[in-house]
Design a protein around this motif. Structure first.
Motif, short mmCIF file in Angstrom:
data_model
loop_
_atom_site.label_atom_id
_atom_site.label_comp_id
_atom_site.label_asym_id
_atom_site.label_seq_id
_atom_site.Cartn_x
_atom_site.Cartn_y
_atom_site.Cartn_z
N ALA A 330 0.69 -1.15 0.03
CA ALA A 330 0.00 -0.09 0.04
C ALA A 330 0.92 1.36 -0.10
O ALA A 330 0.29 2.45 -0.35
CB ALA A 330 -0.92 -0.06 1.29
N SER A 331 2.09 1.23 0.21
CA SER A 331 2.98 2.36 0.05
C SER A 331 3.28 3.00 -1.01
O SER A 331 2.70 2.33 -2.19
CB SER A 331 4.41 1.97 0.90
N GLN A 332 3.97 3.86 -1.43
CA GLN A 332 3.98 4.57 -2.69
C GLN A 332 5.59 4.41 -3.19
O GLN A 332 6.37 4.59 -2.18
CB GLN A 332 3.67 6.08 -2.45
N PRO A 333 5.86 4.49 -4.28
CA PRO A 333 7.18 4.71 -4.99
C PRO A 333 7.98 5.96 -4.22
O PRO A 333 7.35 6.82 -3.92
CB PRO A 333 7.21 4.79 -6.43
N GLY A 334 9.23 5.63 -3.58
CA GLY A 334 9.98 6.62 -2.98
C GLY A 334 9.56 6.75 -1.65
O GLY A 334 10.67 7.28 -1.01
N ASP A 335 8.86 5.92 -1.08
CA ASP A 335 8.80 5.82 0.26
C ASP A 335 9.88 5.08 1.05
O ASP A 335 10.40 4.11 0.39
CB ASP A 335 7.24 5.10 0.87
N THR A 336 10.09 5.24 2.26
CA THR A 336 11.25 4.59 2.93
C THR A 336 10.47 4.01 4.23
O THR A 336 9.66 4.42 4.92
CB THR A 336 12.17 5.45 3.75
N ILE A 337 10.52 2.37 4.28
CA ILE A 337 10.00 1.74 5.49
C ILE A 337 11.12 1.09 5.91
O ILE A 337 11.79 0.25 5.75
CB ILE A 337 8.91 1.05 4.51
N ALA A 338 11.03 1.23 7.36
CA ALA A 338 11.46 0.39 8.45
C ALA A 338 10.88 -0.77 9.02
O ALA A 338 9.75 -0.26 9.39
CB ALA A 338 12.30 1.13 9.44
N ILE A 339 11.25 -2.04 8.94
CA ILE A 339 10.38 -3.06 9.43
C ILE A 339 11.05 -3.71 10.52
O ILE A 339 12.30 -4.15 10.47
CB ILE A 339 10.11 -4.04 8.00
N GLY A 340 10.19 -3.95 11.51
CA GLY A 340 10.81 -4.97 12.51
C GLY A 340 10.09 -6.48 12.59
O GLY A 340 9.34 -6.74 13.16
N THR A 341 10.68 -7.29 11.65
CA THR A 341 10.39 -8.57 11.74
C THR A 341 11.73 -9.47 11.20
O THR A 341 12.90 -8.81 10.83
CB THR A 341 9.18 -8.97 10.75
N GLU A 342 11.50 -10.53 10.94
CA GLU A 342 12.43 -11.39 10.51
C GLU A 342 13.46 -10.96 9.07
O GLU A 342 12.65 -10.67 8.22
CB GLU A 342 12.24 -12.78 10.46
N ILE A 343 14.60 -11.21 9.20
CA ILE A 343 15.35 -10.64 8.10
C ILE A 343 14.86 -11.15 6.66
O ILE A 343 15.15 -10.51 5.77
CB ILE A 343 16.85 -10.34 8.40
N ASN A 344 14.89 -12.38 6.46
CA ASN A 344 14.59 -12.98 5.40
C ASN A 344 13.21 -12.32 4.55
O ASN A 344 13.41 -12.12 3.25
CB ASN A 344 14.35 -14.58 5.29
#
Length: 418
Positions: A330-344
């Motif tokens: 649902a994000s847009q091109p150019g967005d920066t997203i940091a995720i807190g879950t498993e690295i794979n």
């Protein structure tokens, strides 16, 4: 896309344990959870999940292993279905017929009633669940029997039964004026078949991170309070979002009398949380979120609800692995997203959406050490066995356990995520 295994080798100083990059057969027989496991994991005694892989498969090149997997899949055709969890390594996930979280995969297995064999590229409790839900003539295989789950091991049947006896002695067994039972047991999917059966026998239910809120609503309709195990963080984060005060969520430590609580604390409890956690999601911190915001103005942060409550509170959103994926879509091109879950999973999302900047909150490359036990060598060996008419590493849940566990699992499947 650079695989996680390659990242571990290329950046040893930024890896939780470079030994993870080795073939799992080198440490499957060792006690404990192996390289990369959290030092905070309490290892029950004994952990009996011996891994085994013939030496010939240990020596095969990656090219030969992948050729064998492809050939076996083609030969077996519709007789075979391979399920792969989001956290599985890329070298294996490419062969999955279905990829998803535990709720999605539990449902996916049901869509292939004609398949003779379900190969579950995940961990032990997932394969047990697949066997419980499968038709009697279907076989379920876990490619590496050493692929367990430290969180699931934090709640054993004896400890939960002892807790239950203490709670029933305190609360009694009579329903209130509205017909609600004194306490309803809820187990997270990350638990043994025996504990799912415990819930089935005692009017309880199983939940996943996808439908935890729906399940807690179900439980509160039927009970005055809930015993939630084994993951304290999912229970706390979900109940808090539903308006349950923290002071009404005592922790139950199975190594202490009354779980380390006073009678008054338990009398006023709405949710009793088990002292368990996921070692991967416990790594995420508020400091990591603050660093991400400082270095990436406008960053959007989403974490898994198995993360500690302060981390969930500091993030922009929290959700299951499927919810995290939908957040990225649902994000847009150019967005920066940091995720807190498993690295794979994070690594795979970053490759799938190159027009966004996607990174893991934890800068250390540290996959789920037990999920990582599933390696192409084990997948090739088990599939070659099927081609030869031999079922290797079959997971079979005893009928008496499966009957009660299925009751709780079917309640889970009916509790659709919001």
């Amino acid at each position: 896309m650079t695989s996680v295994n390659t990242l571990i080798v290329q950046t040893p100083a930024a890896s939780c344990d470079v030994e993870l990059a080795k073939g799992p057969w080198e440490f499957d027989q060792l006690p404990g959870y192996g390289p990369g496991a959290s030092e905070n994991d309490r290892i029950p005694e004994p952990v009996v999940r011996p891994g085994q892989l013939p030496a010939a498969y240990q020596r095969m090149s990656d090219e030969e292993l992948h050729a064998r997997i492809r050939a076996a899949k083609e030969t077996l055709g519709e007789k075979l279905v391979i399920l792969g969890h989001f956290y599985q390594r890329d070298e294996v996930i490419q062969y999955a017929d279905f990829v998803g979280d535990s709720f999605q995969l539990a449902n996916a297995a049901l869509t292939k009633p004609d398949a003779e064999t379900i190969v579950f590229c995940g961990v032990h409790f997932m394969a047990e669940t697949a066997d419980i839900l499968a038709r009697p003539e279907q076989q379920v295989i876990l490619p590496n029997l050493a692929a367990g789950c430290s969180m699931a091991d934090m709640a054993d049947e004896d400890s939960v039964e002892a807790c239950w006896e203490d709670l029933l002695e305190l609360y009694g067994t009579e329903p209130d004026a509205d017909g609600r039972q004194p306490v309803i047991p809820v187990t997270y999917m990350n638990s043994s078949a025996a504990l799912k059966a415990f819930c089935g026998r005692n009017g309880g239910i199983v939940c996943t991170s996808s439908n935890a809120a729906t399940v807690l609503e179900w439980a509160f309709e039927r009970g005055q309070r809930v015993l939630f195990f084994p993951d304290q963080h999912l229970g706390r984060n979900t109940a808090k979002a539903m308006g349950v005060p923290l002071e009404q969520m005592p922790m139950w430590n199975p190594r202490k009398p009354l779980g380390g609580n006073s009678v008054d604390d338990l009398e006023s409890a709405r949710v009793i949380l088990w002292h368990g956690f996921c070692s991967v999601h416990k790594r995420f911190s508020v400091a990591q979120i603050e660093k991400a915001r400082a270095e990436h103005p406008g960053v959007k942060i989403i974490v898994h609800p198995e993360s500690p409550m302060p981390v969930v509170d500091a993030a922009d959103a929290a959700g299951s692995t499927d919810a995290i994926r939908k957040f990225v879509i649902a994000s847009q091109p150019g967005d920066t997203i940091a995720i807190g879950t498993e690295i794979n999973m994070v690594n795979r999302l970053a490759a799938e959406f190159p027009d966004r900047t996607i990174f893991c909150l934890d800068p250390v490359v540290c996959p789920c050490s037990t999920m990582y036990r599933i390696h192409p060598g084990y997948l090739a060996w088990t599939l070659d066995g099927l081609v030869a008419g031999e079922v290797r590493n079959e997971i079979v849940v005893a009928d008496d356990v499966a009957t009660d566990a299925k009751v709780a699992l079917e309640r889970m499947l009916a509790a659709l995520p919001r």
